[in-house]
Design an enzyme around this catalytic site. Structure first.
Site, PDB file in Angstrom:
ATOM      1  CG  ASP A   1     -47.920  -9.429-118.899  1.00 58.33           C
ATOM      2  OD1 ASP A   1     -46.873  -8.841-118.625  1.00 58.33           O
ATOM      3  OD2 ASP A   1     -49.053  -8.008-119.087  1.00 58.33           O
TER       4      ASP A   1
ATOM      5  CD  GLU B   1     -40.462  -2.919-114.710  1.00 59.20           C
ATOM      6  OE1 GLU B   1     -41.171  -1.536-114.690  1.00 59.20           O
ATOM      7  OE2 GLU B   1     -41.145  -4.523-115.076  1.00 59.20           O
TER       8      GLU B   1
ATOM      9  CE  LYS C   1     -42.020  -4.940-118.697  1.00 58.52           C
ATOM     10  NZ  LYS C   1     -42.820  -5.320-118.349  1.00 58.52           N
TER      11      LYS C   1
ATOM     12  CB  THR D   1     -42.648  -0.732-119.447  1.00 61.08           C
ATOM     13  OG1 THR D   1     -43.618  -1.336-119.122  1.00 61.08           O
ATOM     14  CG2 THR D   1     -41.705  -0.328-118.312  1.00 61.08           C
TER      15      THR D   1
ATOM     16  CG  PHE E   1     -48.566  -0.300-120.044  1.00 61.33           C
ATOM     17  CD1 PHE E   1     -48.109  -0.593-120.990  1.00 61.33           C
ATOM     18  CD2 PHE E   1     -48.941  -1.042-118.810  1.00 61.33           C
ATOM     19  CE1 PHE E   1     -46.728  -1.213-120.688  1.00 61.33           C
ATOM     20  CE2 PHE E   1     -48.084  -1.054-118.406  1.00 61.33           C
ATOM     21  CZ  PHE E   1     -46.786  -1.499-118.917  1.00 61.33           C
TER      22      PHE E   1
END
Length: 333
Positions: A18, A100, A136, A160, A182
């Site tokens: 990440d 993303e 994403k 996400t 998350f």
């Protein structure tokens, strides 16, 4: 001789980095990598990546033309920068990279699809197969609908900013490739809301991912679960067995330095035996459940606003960088 936690985790779970820091990926050799606007912004400010930034800015300037404002060029450049990092990351990781869509498009299905097509086109032109790329997208109802269209076109998606079971079920029903619940951000909300601290299996973020994982495996969904946003290695070890876990370099290093037994906590065969009720999700049900889940409502809104702010900051940084580049380079005659 006991193995470290990272070595043992890899037996059960695909480890994902990440970060936007390419050097960190070279160190920890993850299978996949994820980035987000905040991580790309941080990486773009590291001296070792300035050549990448400068190259993207020059290409964006050439494409937009000399009459375009620095802001217009910077807006195009940030879209290209994430892909530029993604292409370099794929020289290191054997699996997939997540790139993303602009968080400011999170409630616009059509524009999300349009930008996803622009992103995948850049990877296509670079000769990178679609099995190595995840688009994403934020787990809004509109984002999930965009992902459903993209998946049918053979464009794989990573949904996400996922905090609630209603988001997870809608994503699986839409046939998305991957979801990123998350963990740490859920913990943050509950600590603030209750004033309590949580450890191990009592961590509400851990409980949320466990619930999603068990639901998917119980009902045979192909959508993979990738826990994200960890605050400590205890959250990670409680989710050993999740399909994937995306972990920051700091926590990867801590896992690598820690020697202890790591039992598998999540298991598909065990999940199939659980008594779990099937949930039907349409737009009305999604919105009702989202409104009733204060944590998911708050954190999705906060996450989109945070990523949007990071993009505004990145665009400003790129515009400033472009101005400096153009001061250094004499105009061609």
């Amino acid at each position: 001789m006991p193995q470290n936690l990272l070595e043992q985790l890899r037996k059960y779970t695909v480890v994902v980095a990440d970060t936007g820091d390419i050097e960190a990926m070279e160190q920890f050799k993850p299978t996949d990598a994820t980035t987000n606007p905040s991580l790309i912004t941080a990486a773009a400010q590291m001296p070792q990546y300035q050549p990448i930034v400068d190259e993207v800015l020059k290409q964006a300037r050439d494409e937009k033309g000399e009459s375009a404002t620095d802001t217009d060029v910077a807006n195009l450049a940030f879209q290209r920068l994430a892909v530029s990092f993604g292409k370099r990351i794929l020289k290191i990781v054997p699996g997939r990279v997540s790139t993303e869509v602009d968080a400011r498009l999170s409630y616009d299905t059509d524009k999300t699809i349009e930008q996803a097509h622009a992103i995948i086109k850049q990877y296509d032109e670079a000769g990178i197969g679609r099995d190595h790329v995840l688009i994403k997208i934020a787990s809004t109802w509109e984002g999930i609908r965009a992902a459903e269209v993209l998946e049918k076109e053979g464009i794989h998606c990573n949904l996400t900013l996922l905090f609630g079971i209603h988001q997870a079920v809608a994503c699986a029903d839409a046939g998305v490739t991957l979801v990123s619940p998350f963990v740490g951000r859920i913990l943050d909300w509950y600590k603030k809301d209750t004033g309590k601290d949580y450890q191990g299996a009592d961590d509400p973020g851990v409980q949320s991912v466990t619930k999603i994982y068990n639901y998917y495996k119980k009902f045979g969904y192909k959508t993979q679960v990738m826990g994200a946003s960890f605050r400590n290695i205890g959250e990670i070890t409680e989710l050993a067995g999740s399909d994937l876990l995306t972990i920051s370099p700091k926590l990867l290093e801590e896992l690598e330095k820690t020697e202890a037994d790591l039992p598998r906590k999540l298991d598909p065969e065990a999940a199939k035996k659980l008594d779990i009720e099937k949930i039907h999700i349409d737009k009305e049900t999604f919105e009702k459940m989202h409104a009733e889940d204060r944590m998911a409502h708050d954190k999705l809104k906060e996450g989109i606003e945070g990523f949007s702010a990071a993009l505004v900051n990145l665009e400003k940084l790129l515009a400033d960088r472009l101005a400096k580049l153009e001061q250094r380079e004499p105009a061609s005659v």
